[in-house]
Write an enzyme that holds these catalytic residues in place. Structure first.
Site, PDB file in Angstrom:
ATOM      1  CB  SER A 143      78.872 -73.161  41.858  1.00 23.33           C
ATOM      2  OG  SER A 143      80.208 -72.914  42.201  1.00 23.33           O
ATOM      3  CG  ASP A 177      79.444 -72.625  45.774  1.00 20.85           C
ATOM      4  OD1 ASP A 177      78.459 -73.298  45.436  1.00 20.85           O
ATOM      5  OD2 ASP A 177      80.449 -72.482  45.062  1.00 20.85           O
TER       6      ASP A 177
END
Length: 307
Positions: free
Chosen positions: A46, A176
């Protein structure tokens, strides 16, 4: 002396990546050179994937900080998932352009999660990191850095899912990387002692989190949107549990791999924040806390890196 594999592992955490930049500012000053020349592997999830990709391109920590100051608040202020994803994609294009994985200056691993298959997808640049399927290996699966980073950062449902098309013609829907490994250290160690063939005693790991903070008090608008508030809290808790679990596994399975983990907890109310923070003064304070955290670990980091 046998060669060492130095690993830099960077957690996910949205805007709290400013903490990571505070730590890395001091690490870079300590070694006196670009971090891509110090670490043989840089893994990130991320927000950590953004920093990892930029470091691997040879960017300085100060350059990355300036990019974060410019781009992170507008992304986090965007209202809808579509708007957030649009802003994230535009930032990726502005920062990385059409760059791929071929010319990175050190090994990387950018962690995303396959939506349909519910398994990790790790974008790497070196065939030496491949765990099988060597014959069809392409750096970054043939994807652009911008697309890989956006996929790693697509914290669904607050961002839209990201579809990438690989060099082999596969369309893969991604979210993610924090859903499978918000702390990517285990994946990096697996590369080092697996296909890269390093002995565990010759691996060195600097694992950097984003810090732990009190929950911010919601304003009246947020209280009205109670479902949204609960969703943010649930995502935050999910990522924090994942991070702690991965580090616990690392300590159990690889206690013999020299590791320094920096991820302090801050309990004062003025440090209340979450991964969607967009107050620049708060973000700069978080960076300062990262630099202060580094100071507490400097002797261990010097020993780890042989400085």
């Amino acid at each position: 002396m046998p060669p060492l594999c130095r690993i830099l592992s960077l957690d996910g955490g949205g805007a709290k990546g400013f903490y990571t930049l505070g730590v890395l500012r001091e690490v870079e000053a300590l070694v006196g050179k670009p971090l891509c020349e110090v670490f043989q592997l840089i893994f990130g999830t991320s927000t950590g994937s953004i920093i990892a990709a930029l470091l691997a391109q040879g960017k300085s920590v100060q350059e990355i900080f300036e990019l974060y100051v410019k781009h992170v608040p507008p992304i986090m202020q965007a209202k809808s998932a579509a708007d957030k994803s649009k802003a994230l994609a535009a930032t990726g294009e502005a920062v990385f352009g059409d760059a791929g994985f071929e010319n990175l200056r050190t090994g990387v691993g950018l962690v995303a999660t396959k939506w349909q298959l519910e398994t990790p997808m790790i974008f790497k640049n070196g065939v030496g990191q491949a765990h099988g399927r060597v014959g069809t290996f392409k750096p970054g699966f043939g994807c652009k850095l911008a697309d890989a980073v956006q996929a790693s950062c697509s914290a669904y449902p607050f961002f839209e899912r990201k579809v990438v098309t690989t060099a082999n013609g596969d369309d893969i829907e991604l979210i993610d990387g924090g859903y499978c490994a918000n702390n990517p250290t285990l994946y990096a160690i697996a590369d080092a002692i697996g296909p890269l063939g390093f002995e565990p005693a010759n691996v060195r790991v600097l694992s950097v989190g984003v810090g732990n903070y009190p929950e911010p008090k919601p304003g009246w608008k947020m209280r009205l949107a109670k479902r949204y508030l609960v969703s943010v809290q649930l995502l935050q808790k999910t990522l924090e549990i994942n991070t702690a679990s991965m580090d616990q596994l690392r300590r159990i399975m690889f206690s013999h791999v020299p590791t320094v983990r920096i991820n302090e907890t801050f309990e004062k109310p003025d440090m209340a924040t979450d991964l969607f923070e967009h107050d620049l003064s708060k973000l700069k304070l978080i960076r300062l806390r990262g630099a202060e955290s580094y100071a507490k670990f400097e002797p261990e980091i010097k020993e780890l890196l042989g400085v």
